[in-house]
Design an enzyme around this catalytic site. Structure first.
Site, PDB file in Angstrom:
ATOM      1  N   ASP A  83       0.742  -1.085   0.010  1.00 30.86           N
ATOM      2  CA  ASP A  83       0.120  -0.064   0.104  1.00 30.86           C
ATOM      3  C   ASP A  83       0.809   1.317   0.154  1.00 30.86           C
ATOM      4  O   ASP A  83       2.166   1.425  -0.496  1.00 30.86           O
ATOM      5  CB  ASP A  83      -1.050   0.009   1.207  1.00 30.86           C
ATOM      6  CG  ASP A  83      -2.114   0.518   0.839  1.00 30.86           C
ATOM      7  OD1 ASP A  83      -2.491   1.815   1.063  1.00 30.86           O
ATOM      8  OD2 ASP A  83      -3.146   0.080   0.232  1.00 30.86           O
ATOM      9  N   ASP A  84       0.283   2.347   0.390  1.00 30.23           N
ATOM     10  CA  ASP A  84       1.027   3.604   0.456  1.00 30.23           C
ATOM     11  C   ASP A  84       2.410   3.531   1.352  1.00 30.23           C
ATOM     12  O   ASP A  84       2.791   2.751   1.934  1.00 30.23           O
ATOM     13  CB  ASP A  84       0.340   4.782   1.081  1.00 30.23           C
ATOM     14  CG  ASP A  84       0.484   6.070   0.407  1.00 30.23           C
ATOM     15  OD1 ASP A  84       1.499   6.280  -0.120  1.00 30.23           O
ATOM     16  OD2 ASP A  84      -0.170   7.068   1.040  1.00 30.23           O
ATOM     17  N   LYS A 159      -3.987  -0.638  -6.999  1.00 35.92           N
ATOM     18  CA  LYS A 159      -4.863   0.135  -6.104  1.00 35.92           C
ATOM     19  C   LYS A 159      -4.454   1.783  -6.537  1.00 35.92           C
ATOM     20  O   LYS A 159      -3.501   1.963  -5.977  1.00 35.92           O
ATOM     21  CB  LYS A 159      -4.848  -0.231  -4.875  1.00 35.92           C
ATOM     22  CG  LYS A 159      -5.633   0.352  -3.908  1.00 35.92           C
ATOM     23  CD  LYS A 159      -5.480   0.148  -2.513  1.00 35.92           C
ATOM     24  CE  LYS A 159      -6.268   1.117  -1.371  1.00 35.92           C
ATOM     25  NZ  LYS A 159      -6.103   0.919  -0.072  1.00 35.92           N
ATOM     26  N   ASP A 161      -5.594   5.302  -5.358  1.00 32.89           N
ATOM     27  CA  ASP A 161      -6.335   6.061  -4.560  1.00 32.89           C
ATOM     28  C   ASP A 161      -6.729   7.418  -5.221  1.00 32.89           C
ATOM     29  O   ASP A 161      -6.318   7.594  -6.400  1.00 32.89           O
ATOM     30  CB  ASP A 161      -5.614   6.249  -3.178  1.00 32.89           C
ATOM     31  CG  ASP A 161      -6.401   6.326  -1.780  1.00 32.89           C
ATOM     32  OD1 ASP A 161      -7.606   6.723  -1.993  1.00 32.89           O
ATOM     33  OD2 ASP A 161      -5.603   5.967  -0.777  1.00 32.89           O
ATOM     34  N   SER A 193     -10.488   4.104  -6.368  1.00 36.22           N
ATOM     35  CA  SER A 193     -11.208   4.594  -5.346  1.00 36.22           C
ATOM     36  C   SER A 193     -12.108   5.929  -5.701  1.00 36.22           C
ATOM     37  O   SER A 193     -12.475   6.678  -4.960  1.00 36.22           O
ATOM     38  CB  SER A 193     -10.106   5.091  -4.265  1.00 36.22           C
ATOM     39  OG  SER A 193      -9.427   4.414  -3.678  1.00 36.22           O
ATOM     40  N   ARG A 218     -13.907   1.232  -4.045  1.00 38.70           N
ATOM     41  CA  ARG A 218     -14.394   1.757  -2.521  1.00 38.70           C
ATOM     42  C   ARG A 218     -15.804   2.686  -2.913  1.00 38.70           C
ATOM     43  O   ARG A 218     -15.712   3.412  -3.638  1.00 38.70           O
ATOM     44  CB  ARG A 218     -13.152   2.351  -2.205  1.00 38.70           C
ATOM     45  CG  ARG A 218     -12.129   1.477  -1.819  1.00 38.70           C
ATOM     46  CD  ARG A 218     -12.431   0.450  -0.371  1.00 38.70           C
ATOM     47  NE  ARG A 218     -12.925   1.408   0.706  1.00 38.70           N
ATOM     48  CZ  ARG A 218     -12.059   2.093   1.342  1.00 38.70           C
ATOM     49  NH1 ARG A 218     -10.781   1.958   1.279  1.00 38.70           N
ATOM     50  NH2 ARG A 218     -12.584   2.802   2.328  1.00 38.70           N
ATOM     51  N   ASP A 222     -12.530   4.352   4.732  1.00 41.53           N
ATOM     52  CA  ASP A 222     -11.565   3.274   5.216  1.00 41.53           C
ATOM     53  C   ASP A 222     -12.003   2.513   6.556  1.00 41.53           C
ATOM     54  O   ASP A 222     -12.505   3.320   7.432  1.00 41.53           O
ATOM     55  CB  ASP A 222     -10.257   4.002   5.451  1.00 41.53           C
ATOM     56  CG  ASP A 222      -9.712   4.379   4.205  1.00 41.53           C
ATOM     57  OD1 ASP A 222     -10.098   4.215   3.107  1.00 41.53           O
ATOM     58  OD2 ASP A 222      -8.497   5.066   4.370  1.00 41.53           O
TER      59      ASP A 222
END
Length: 444
Positions: A83-84, A159, A161, A193, A218, A222
């Site tokens: 992830d980030d 993914k 965002d 997202s 999404r 979160d």
């Protein structure tokens, strides 16, 4: 570049994107399953003082090892997703993304190769904006370059965002990045997202376009490490199901966010509830937990093959809340096998009460919408209890613990398997929204 040339180039890209019928990557025919770093490990970059838990290549290699050695891969978990916070703060001189040189010294291609050597798949995170949510470089202005970079690293899952981006630009930007992913020739799951940021901004997402261009997306907040967070997600999906349920299906899924089972915030009963409801929702099953220290009872929930089978049902129909009254909810999902116009079902009885004692729920199969005259073989997916073949008129009684769940599977029986009397049932033209799901708000 001259202004007119820039305008022409932008129009050309949009035309190319619009000529692509869909994401067309053939992936995510059932909801993706795997392990994702974010909820449990967040943006811990302090490898000097916390080397075992910082976002680094060592963490992801270790989790990949455990996914194999502890049986998670054997039941379907296959993605290891970064992830980030994996990036350097600046791109290189060629405009390319650079993984943090201290925490990922061998680079992302090496990590991807390691994950693939285990028979697993590799996922990565970026953001459609100037920056990621944690302040690292975003893809805006570098869409083609970053898509090519990810393909060169043999990434399997992206993914994307939406921090530091304007929601009104996402209707163009997310499809554009998907177009460049397609152009690489490498099939990569595309997790968006897009809708959640537009919902936050008071916009109505164009779900037809989102379905066309994304494998999953999404819709809501979160997830946090708490039962209150899980409850808020359950409520959102129940309260908005008329809008979002129809958008799910093979290749495109609503994503209620990660599984937090085995962390700090959920009890055993609440953990069973999250797993059951996520399966009813046809949700991606992305664990975010320290697999090195998870307790056996939580591992057993995550590896429950029967509940995973519900989540991975090939029909891909997202379930719905069909009853809500005085803290008791019933959720229903049509699944295989089918017989004539009759589905099988997964049924979850959820107790949202906190008065300290289990609640009894008694209902006939017919009242749940299970009307096949050939009957249903019913089993409890947590307690491994087989109720045998029951007729639609049979009343079934379950005892549901506070903040807990009972999840049943009811497989419709074919004529040659029928072992219950033939009960006359009026058959009407099949309409899944009207017949499979009938909302009940007061009682049966």
């Amino acid at each position: 570049m001259c202004q007119s040339c820039q305008t022409f180039a932008g129009i050309l890209v949009l035309c190319l994107i619009n000529s692509v019928i869909s994401l067309d990557n053939g992936l995510a025919r059932t909801p993706p399953m795997g392990w994702l770093a974010w909820e449990r490990f967040r943006c811990n970059t302090d490898c000097k003082n916390d080397p075992d838990n910082c976002i680094s290549e060592n963490l992801f290699r270790t989790m990949a090892d455990i996914v194999i050695s502890e049986g998670y891969a054997a039941v379907g978990y296959e993605y290891i997703n970064v992830d980030d916070c994996w990036l350097e703060k600046e791109r290189n001189n060629y405009g390319q993304l650079v993984p943090d040189r201290q925490r990922f010294p061998r680079g992302m291609k090496s990590l991807s190769d390691y994950v693939h050597s285990k028979g697993l798949k590799f996922g990565i995170y970026e953001d459609y904006g100037n920056y990621t949510c944690a302040g690292y470089p975003g893809v805006l202005g570098y869409l083609r370059t970053d898509a090519q970079t990810f393909a060169s690293w043999d990434v399997d899952y992206i993914k994307l965002d939406g921090c530091y981006a304007h929601p009104s630009e996402m209707d163009r930007g997310y499809p554009e990045f998907g177009y460049y992913l397609n152009q690489t020739g490498r099939a990569m799951i595309y997790s968006c997202s897009w809708p959640v940021y537009q919902i936050y901004a008071g916009m109505q997402p164009n779900f037809s376009a989102i379905i066309e261009h994304c494998n999953l997306w999404r819709n809501f907040d979160d997830i946090q490490d708490s039962w209150a967070s899980v409850e808020s997600i359950i409520d959102y999906y129940g309260n908005n199901q008329d809008v979002i349920v129809a958008n799910a299906g093979p290749g495109h899924w609503n994503d209620p966010d990660m599984l937090i089972i085995g962390n700090f915030g959920l009890s055993y009963e609440q953990s069973k509830t999250q797993m059951a409801i996520w399966a009813i929702l046809a949700a991606p099953l992305l664990m975010s937990v320290d697999l090195r220290s998870i307790r056996p009872e939580y591992k057993a929930i995550l590896q429950n093959k029967k509940i995973i089978a519900v989540d991975q049902d090939p029909l891909g129909i997202q379930g719905r809340r069909i009853y809500k009254h005085k803290g008791i909810e019933i959720w229903s999902r049509p699944i295989t096998p089918l017989y004539q116009n009759y589905f099988s079902y997964a049924i979850a009885f959820l107790n949202r009460r906190t008065d300290g004692t289990p609640s009894d729920v008694a209902v006939t199969l017919k009242e749940l919408g299970l009307t096949s005259p050939t009957g249903y073989r019913v089993e409890d997916l947590y307690e491994d209890v087989d109720y045998g073949v029951l007729s639609p008129q049979t009343k079934i009684k379950v005892k549901v613990n506070p903040s807990g769940v009972v999840i049943l599977r009811a497989d419709v029986q074919s004529d040659y398997k029928r072992r219950v009397p033939y009960f006359t049932t009026q058959r009407t033209v099949y309409n899944p929204l009207n017949q499979v799901f009938r909302i009940r708000s007061n009682g049966f």
